[in-house]
Design a protein around this motif. Structure first.
Motif, PDB file in Angstrom:
ATOM      1  N   ASP A 198      31.779 102.344  31.561  1.00  0.00           N
ATOM      2  CA  ASP A 198      32.257 101.606  32.732  1.00  0.00           C
ATOM      3  C   ASP A 198      33.409 102.388  33.290  1.00  0.00           C
ATOM      4  O   ASP A 198      34.305 102.789  32.547  1.00  0.00           O
ATOM      5  N   ASP A 199      33.373 102.695  34.578  1.00  0.00           N
ATOM      6  CA  ASP A 199      34.588 103.205  35.204  1.00  0.00           C
ATOM      7  C   ASP A 199      35.002 102.157  36.210  1.00  0.00           C
ATOM      8  O   ASP A 199      34.187 101.644  36.982  1.00  0.00           O
ATOM      9  N   SER A 200      36.258 101.808  36.157  1.00  0.00           N
ATOM     10  CA  SER A 200      36.679 100.673  36.967  1.00  0.00           C
ATOM     11  C   SER A 200      38.077 100.879  37.498  1.00  0.00           C
ATOM     12  O   SER A 200      38.780 101.809  37.103  1.00  0.00           O
ATOM     13  N   GLY A 201      38.469 100.007  38.397  1.00  0.00           N
ATOM     14  CA  GLY A 201      39.810 100.103  38.943  1.00  0.00           C
ATOM     15  C   GLY A 201      40.036  99.063  40.006  1.00  0.00           C
ATOM     16  O   GLY A 201      39.142  98.280  40.358  1.00  0.00           O
ATOM     17  N   LEU A 202      41.265  99.085  40.503  1.00  0.00           N
ATOM     18  CA  LEU A 202      41.707  98.116  41.492  1.00  0.00           C
ATOM     19  C   LEU A 202      41.922  98.828  42.823  1.00  0.00           C
ATOM     20  O   LEU A 202      42.648  99.819  42.875  1.00  0.00           O
ATOM     21  N   ALA A 203      41.255  98.348  43.878  1.00  0.00           N
ATOM     22  CA  ALA A 203      41.411  98.957  45.201  1.00  0.00           C
ATOM     23  C   ALA A 203      42.147  97.957  46.099  1.00  0.00           C
ATOM     24  O   ALA A 203      41.638  96.873  46.375  1.00  0.00           O
ATOM     25  N   VAL A 204      43.360  98.318  46.506  1.00  0.00           N
ATOM     26  CA  VAL A 204      44.196  97.404  47.299  1.00  0.00           C
ATOM     27  C   VAL A 204      44.115  97.814  48.775  1.00  0.00           C
ATOM     28  O   VAL A 204      44.402  98.960  49.126  1.00  0.00           O
ATOM     29  N   ASP A 205      43.726  96.866  49.630  1.00  0.00           N
ATOM     30  CA  ASP A 205      43.501  97.179  51.052  1.00  0.00           C
ATOM     31  C   ASP A 205      44.743  97.768  51.723  1.00  0.00           C
ATOM     32  O   ASP A 205      44.659  98.781  52.409  1.00  0.00           O
ATOM     33  N   ALA A 206      45.909  97.133  51.506  1.00  0.00           N
ATOM     34  CA  ALA A 206      47.134  97.584  52.186  1.00  0.00           C
ATOM     35  C   ALA A 206      47.595  98.956  51.688  1.00  0.00           C
ATOM     36  O   ALA A 206      48.457  99.587  52.302  1.00  0.00           O
ATOM     37  N   LEU A 207      47.018  99.415  50.573  1.00  0.00           N
ATOM     38  CA  LEU A 207      47.359 100.745  50.041  1.00  0.00           C
ATOM     39  C   LEU A 207      46.189 101.715  50.234  1.00  0.00           C
ATOM     40  O   LEU A 207      46.031 102.683  49.480  1.00  0.00           O
TER      41      LEU A 207
END
Ligand code: IMP
Length: 215
Positions: free
Chosen positions: A73-82
């Motif tokens: 699994d490769d995963s992460g958090l994608a934040v719109d404002a960043l």
């Protein structure tokens, strides 16, 4: 694509939080799953620039070394404002100079960046967790399953369940962060039920439907 029935499946991860979640998710299927750690495999460098590339690097390295099918699994958090950060570099944001990981530091860094971007109200703090599961075979054949969970980031962190950035992620339509949910609530899924909640469980649901004969 070949059948997984009766085979040992390597879970190509050294991340304790992910391994715990995959053990829960695989449990109803009676698959003989073993972690890359149990085989004493090293952690390959994640040199890709997409979740798919990094998932393949991990799964194929484990499949090649063991001669068995492997999932990662490769995963992460994608934040719109960043602009989608930290994205594939989510784990890197937690890295300290001595190589250890500090997720409170990573959550603080994300919050600092959100403040600098002027994103203080929930409407401007949206983002998603992404998980891409790769199933790879020793000859290099591979298949991908992607899951996303929409939500927004809260501050201060709430709850001490789960791992990583769970305490700051409030999934859409919920009142509690992933860090305040039990593992079962965070997955939100059992075989035969309609909708998973977490990104990992959503990706796993697709994987299970395609390769484990799940409803
Ligand atoms: P990688 O997939 O090994 O590159 O690491 C992804 C990083 O994203 C993890 O170390 C966590 O910090 C974060 N992450 C991925 N999934 C979750 C989750 O379900 N909860 C909290 N953090 C997560």
């Amino acid at each position: 694509m070949r059948d997984l029935k009766g085979k040992t499946l390597v879970v190509a991860s050294h991340n304790a939080g992910k391994l715990r979640e995959f053990a829960d998710l695989l449990e109803p299927f009676g698959i003989d799953a073993k972690s890359a750690k149990e085989f004493g495999l090293p952690e390959p460098d994640e040199t890709g620039t997409t979740f798919e590339e990094n998932a393949y690097i991990k799964a194929f390295a484990a499949a090649k070394a063991t001669g068995l099918p492997a999932m990662s699994d490769d995963s992460g958090l994608a934040v719109d404002a960043l602009d989608g950060e930290p994205g594939v570099y989510t784990a890197n944001w937690a890295e300290k100079p001595d190589g250890s990981r500090d997720f409170m530091m990573a959550m603080e860094k994300t919050e600092k960046r959100l403040q600098e971007a002027g994103a203080s109200d929930p409407a401007h703090r949206g983002g998603r967790f992404v998980a891409v599961i790769c199933l790879a075979w020793p000859d290099g054949e591979a298949e991908y399953f992607r899951g996303e969970a929409e939500g927004h980031l809260v501050w201060p962190p709430r709850g001490d369940s789960g791992f990583g950035y769970d305490p700051v992620f409030l999934p859409l339509g919920h009142q509690r962060t992933f860090g305040e949910m039990t593992a079962e609530e965070k997955h939100g899924w059992k075989p035969g039920q309609p909708d998973a909640l977490s990104h990992r469980a959503r990706a796993f649901q697709k994987f299970a439907q395609a390769r484990l004969g799940s409803a």
